[in-house]
Design an enzyme around this catalytic site. Structure first.
Site, PDB file in Angstrom:
ATOM      1  N   CYS A   2     -19.145 -14.713  96.228  1.00 15.06           N
ATOM      2  CA  CYS A   2     -20.135 -15.645  95.685  1.00 15.06           C
ATOM      3  C   CYS A   2     -21.510 -15.061  95.997  1.00 15.06           C
ATOM      4  CB  CYS A   2     -20.013 -16.995  96.361  1.00 15.06           C
ATOM      5  SG  CYS A   2     -18.358 -17.677  96.226  1.00 15.06           S
ATOM      6  N   ARG A  27     -21.792 -11.735  90.952  1.00 16.45           N
ATOM      7  CA  ARG A  27     -20.872 -11.931  92.076  1.00 16.45           C
ATOM      8  C   ARG A  27     -19.926 -13.113  91.872  1.00 16.45           C
ATOM      9  NH1 ARG A  27     -22.472  -9.313  96.639  1.00 16.45           N
ATOM     10  NH2 ARG A  27     -21.215 -10.728  97.896  1.00 16.45           N
ATOM     11  N   TRP A  73     -17.611 -18.012  92.937  1.00 18.13           N
ATOM     12  CA  TRP A  73     -16.341 -17.505  92.411  1.00 18.13           C
ATOM     13  C   TRP A  73     -15.291 -18.221  93.250  1.00 18.13           C
ATOM     14  CZ3 TRP A  73     -12.032 -14.864  94.263  1.00 18.13           C
ATOM     15  CH2 TRP A  73     -11.196 -14.292  93.288  1.00 18.13           C
ATOM     16  N   ASN A  99     -20.315 -17.699 101.329  1.00 14.05           N
ATOM     17  CA  ASN A  99     -19.556 -16.682 100.612  1.00 14.05           C
ATOM     18  C   ASN A  99     -18.484 -16.163 101.562  1.00 14.05           C
ATOM     19  OD1 ASN A  99     -18.708 -14.459  99.093  1.00 14.05           O
ATOM     20  ND2 ASN A  99     -20.323 -13.150  99.907  1.00 14.05           N
ATOM     21  N   GLY A 100     -17.212 -16.313 101.196  1.00 17.64           N
ATOM     22  CA  GLY A 100     -16.141 -15.840 102.077  1.00 17.64           C
ATOM     23  C   GLY A 100     -15.037 -16.875 102.155  1.00 17.64           C
ATOM     24  N   GLU A 485      -7.686   4.226  84.129  1.00 17.72           N
ATOM     25  CA  GLU A 485      -9.014   3.618  84.122  1.00 17.72           C
ATOM     26  C   GLU A 485      -9.339   3.034  82.737  1.00 17.72           C
ATOM     27  OE1 GLU A 485     -11.020   2.542  86.094  1.00 17.72           O
ATOM     28  OE2 GLU A 485     -12.980   2.510  85.149  1.00 17.72           O
ATOM     29  N   LYS A 489     -10.180  -0.892  82.020  1.00 16.90           N
ATOM     30  CA  LYS A 489     -11.421  -1.319  81.359  1.00 16.90           C
ATOM     31  C   LYS A 489     -11.112  -2.268  80.211  1.00 16.90           C
ATOM     32  CE  LYS A 489     -13.870  -0.605  83.579  1.00 16.90           C
ATOM     33  NZ  LYS A 489     -13.834   0.085  84.819  1.00 16.90           N
ATOM     34  N   GLU A 492      -9.815  -5.779  81.528  1.00 12.68           N
ATOM     35  CA  GLU A 492     -10.707  -6.691  82.240  1.00 12.68           C
ATOM     36  C   GLU A 492     -11.806  -7.272  81.364  1.00 12.68           C
ATOM     37  OE1 GLU A 492     -12.977  -5.182  85.560  1.00 12.68           O
ATOM     38  OE2 GLU A 492     -13.129  -3.215  84.655  1.00 12.68           O
ATOM     39  N   HIS A 508      10.270   7.778  79.250  1.00 14.64           N
ATOM     40  CA  HIS A 508      11.162   7.139  80.229  1.00 14.64           C
ATOM     41  C   HIS A 508      11.081   5.616  80.155  1.00 14.64           C
ATOM     42  CE1 HIS A 508      12.133  10.997  81.986  1.00 14.64           C
ATOM     43  NE2 HIS A 508      10.834  11.298  81.944  1.00 14.64           N
ATOM     44  N   LYS A 607     -17.885  -9.226  90.611  1.00 15.61           N
ATOM     45  CA  LYS A 607     -18.234  -7.815  90.823  1.00 15.61           C
ATOM     46  C   LYS A 607     -17.718  -7.295  92.160  1.00 15.61           C
ATOM     47  CE  LYS A 607     -20.259  -3.969  89.785  1.00 15.61           C
ATOM     48  NZ  LYS A 607     -19.513  -3.159  88.806  1.00 15.61           N
TER      49      LYS A 607
HETATM   50  O1  M6R Z   1     -16.870  -2.333  94.873  1.00 18.29           O
HETATM   51  P1  M6R Z   1     -15.551  -1.612  94.804  1.00 18.29           P
HETATM   52  O2  M6R Z   1     -15.645  -0.298  94.143  1.00 18.29           O
HETATM   53  O3  M6R Z   1     -14.867  -1.540  96.143  1.00 18.29           O
HETATM   54  O4  M6R Z   1     -14.658  -2.542  93.880  1.00 18.29           O
HETATM   55  C1  M6R Z   1     -13.307  -2.268  93.647  1.00 18.29           C
HETATM   56  C2  M6R Z   1     -12.790  -3.061  92.467  1.00 18.29           C
HETATM   57  O5  M6R Z   1     -12.897  -4.434  92.702  1.00 18.29           O
HETATM   58  C3  M6R Z   1     -13.555  -2.724  91.182  1.00 18.29           C
HETATM   59  O6  M6R Z   1     -13.526  -1.356  90.903  1.00 18.29           O
HETATM   60  C4  M6R Z   1     -12.968  -3.488  89.977  1.00 18.29           C
HETATM   61  O7  M6R Z   1     -11.679  -3.032  89.714  1.00 18.29           O
HETATM   62  C5  M6R Z   1     -13.888  -3.323  88.772  1.00 18.29           C
HETATM   63  N1  M6R Z   1     -14.142  -4.584  88.154  1.00 18.29           N
HETATM   64  C6  M6R Z   1     -13.344  -2.425  87.738  1.00 18.29           C
HETATM   65  O8  M6R Z   1     -14.179  -2.303  86.643  1.00 18.29           O
END
Ligand code: M6R
Length: 612
Positions: A2, A27, A73, A99-100, A485, A489, A492, A508, A607
């Site tokens: 958050c 966040r 969040w 936050n936490g 990756e 992308k 998400e 396979h 994020k």
């Molecule tokens: O801040 P970080 O790189 O440790 O975050 C890791 C993941 O949460 C982050 O890469 C997440 O998968 C992204 N939203 C991907 O785009």
């Protein structure tokens, strides 16, 4: 997970706080709220984006020069108005944002309920503020002391900001395993989950350490104690961060801006670290611990999400160039599976935010077990950056779009330099080879610029394939992690199901999925596996799959049979991910836009993931 903002000074707090929350929305963005103290506590909370909160605040009198705000969040309790922060103590004296996660909130809640407390929300945070207020009332204590005593009874992770209706001169913040930074202005102070909320007012900051409590008074200024009641001098730093980095700069979304920044951010990640002219490859963190690195038994890379994918590329790079064995682990798995570690091991954490809870915990475990820990991080001053023995920043500037793009290429750039530096020290490549690699690496930013020119073409492909419910991403060697990756992308930000596979694994199992409704995105840029990839593409075409191929300029065989091709400049194989990932970033961006998704703030995500 958050975002927290706080202000104490002479200006109206409401607008400063709301604007700060807008900057922290990356966040978390399922609800937000604000509390302003002006004789009484004025609290407004609303489900949805900060814009919804702003609309409510505009209709009410929220004058006052002390306040806190929060963008959420959800962890405990669904996102709604009641669960939104700030939460109030049982007698309405204290307001708190958090936050936490308070892990023992159930036990604390039961004890408070036995004393007659009732709770409005389902949150762990409301329990915490009740606890602090109760301790304050019972002992007739200052806010700071009540916070300290309460935190000694709390298990879990927190960054909090608290204000007290009975004391308009005090703002208290504290942290453990969630970030909190204090901004020091002229006769005013700010609190933020990061510095973005107050960057236009001050660049003088103090990053709180775990277990520190900041007590900020208009008259007495900033004082820091730890939860053991020891006074600690604040370490004031001047940030080198420009406000423009937090704006969209004419782009429709932060993600698109960040994709286009990559020619520059890759240069920034290389700056002062390589020079083909002088045969220089230099990472300060590596130089300081050169002996440990060259004698390392093993390197273990821990990370999550996109950072995990860069870690996989790191494995290919370090093993290929420097011949040191590397393992890559999801941080969340590593920390719970009793890993074997010893002093000859080096654990490298990759993290954009430097705050990811699982990565942080994995590093703490590695440190306890005596391994050297190294961080490759973007956020300066973040928890991971401060925990590690040594490390390298990727220098990408703030990444605000939830989907990581420029941090990925920044991490891969630093891993490439790290691999080359170790290869040089271990003489696993010759000086001539090193010179050649460095020359090619210096060309990468310009080649990324060339790939970005394919933007309109990629938008057209996105329009063509946007209505499919699934997608398969295939790559071999260095392009396999890129396939993972690309799939992440797409998932998400467009909510389209996608999987990444090593191309040869297709036969396979996944091949059963292929028909005319399955777009297959193939990375076919690397000479070492080229013939094999051509065969894989033919297998897809034979089953009527729709092939979108990323190929080197001038490629012939796949270009003849694919539905769409995206041509990119050729490069040395170890550097290919830096180019082949760019079309995948653009493709998922345009598909998400076509589908009307919220690109920068996709549903259910945040994020930085500061909860386990
Ligand atoms: O801040 P970080 O790189 O440790 O975050 C890791 C993941 O949460 C982050 O890469 C997440 O998968 C992204 N939203 C991907 O785009």
């Amino acid at each position: 997970m958050c975002g927290i903002v706080g202000y104490i000074g002479n200006r109206q707090a409401d607008e400063l706080i709301i604007k700060g929350l807008e900057r922290l929305e990356y966040r978390g963005y399922d609800s937000s709220g604000i509390a302003i103290l002006n004789g009484a506590l004025k609290v407004h909370k609303k489900q949805g984006k900060v814009a919804a909160l702003r609309a409510i605040v505009n209709e009410h009198d929220t004058t006052g020069t002390l306040g806190i705000g929060h963008t959420r969040w959800a962890t405990h309790g669904e996102p709604n108005d009641i669960n939104a922060h700030p939460h109030l103590g049982g007698r309405g004296r204290l307001a708190l944002v958090h936050n936490g996660i308070i892990e023992n909130y159930g036990v604390l809640k039961n004890a408070l309920m036995a004393e007659g407390h009732t709770f409005e929300s389902d949150t762990d945070t409301e329990v915490l503020v009740h606890l602090i207020e109760e301790i304050q009332r019972e002992g007739n204590l200052s806010l700071e002391e009540a916070v300290r005593l309460a935190l000694n009874r709390v298990e879990g992770a927190y960054a909090i900001a608290v204000i007290d209706r009975e004391n308009p001169d005090i703002l208290v913040g504290a942290r453990k395993a969630s970030p909190l930074v204090v901004g020091i202005g002229e006769d005013e102070f700010f609190i933020g989950s990061d510095a973005s909320p107050f960057l236009d007012h001050t660049k003088k900051v103090v990053y709180l350490d775990d277990n520190q409590i900041a007590s900020i008074s208009r008259t007495k200024g900033l004082k820091i104690k730890n939860t053991a009641n020891e006074t600690q001098p604040p370490f004031i730093q001047e940030l080198d961060l420009q406000i423009e980095a937090l704006e969209k700069d004419g782009y429709e979304h932060f993600m698109l801006k960040e994709i286009h920044e990559q020619p520059q951010t890759i240069v920034d990640a290389m700056r002062g670290r390589i020079s083909s002219k002088d045969g220089l490859v230099y990472l300060r963190g590596i130089e300081e611990f050169a002996n440990r690195f060259v004698r390392a038994n093993r390197i273990i890379i821990v990370a999550c999400g996109t950072s995990y994918h860069s870690g996989l590329i790191g494995e290919y790079l370090i093993e290929d160039l420097a011949r040191i064995p590397v393992e890559v682990e999801y941080a969340s798995e590593f920390r719970y599976r009793n890993p074997i570690l010893n002093e000859g091991d080096i654990v490298i954490a990759l993290s954009q935010s430097g705050e990811t809870a699982d990565t942080l915990a994995a590093l703490e475990l590695a440190k306890q077990k005596g391994a050297m820990i190294y961080g490759i991080v973007n956020s300066v001053g973040s928890s991971i950056a401060r925990l590690t023995d040594a490390g390298s920043y990727i220098h990408c500037g703030p990444e605000i779009g939830v989907a990581s793009t420029k941090a990925f290429t920044g991490q891969v750039t630093v891993l490439t330099i790290l691999a080359l530096s170790l290869a040089q020290k271990l003489s696993t490549i010759s000086n001539t080879e090193l010179q050649q690699y460095l020359r090619e690496l210096e060309l990468i930013p310009e080649k990324v610029r060339e790939v970005l020119e394919e933007n309109d073409h990629i938008r057209y492909i996105a329009q063509e394939i946007k209505n499919h419910d699934n997608a398969l991403y295939l790559g071999r060697g260095y392009n396999f992690p890129v396939a993972l990756e690309g799939a992440l992308k797409l998932k998400e930000i467009s909510y389209v199901h996608a999987e990444g596979y090593p191309a040869a694994e297709m036969k396979h199992g996944p091949i059963a999925l292929i028909d005319e409704n399955m777009p297959v995105i193939v990375m076919a840029t690397n000479p070492s596996a080229y013939e094999k990839i051509v065969s894989n593409v033919q297998e897809v075409v034979a089953r009527k799959g729709r092939v979108i191929a990323i190929v080197n300029q001038g490629e012939k065989a796949i270009s003849k049979i694919a539905d769409h091709i995206i041509e990119i400049p050729a490069t040395d194989e170890p550097f290919s991910p830096l180019l082949s990932v760019i079309p995948l970033q653009l493709l998922s961006y345009h598909i998400a836009v076509e589908l009307g998704r919220n690109v920068d703030q996709p549903r259910n995500l945040a994020k930085s993931v500061t909860v386990e």
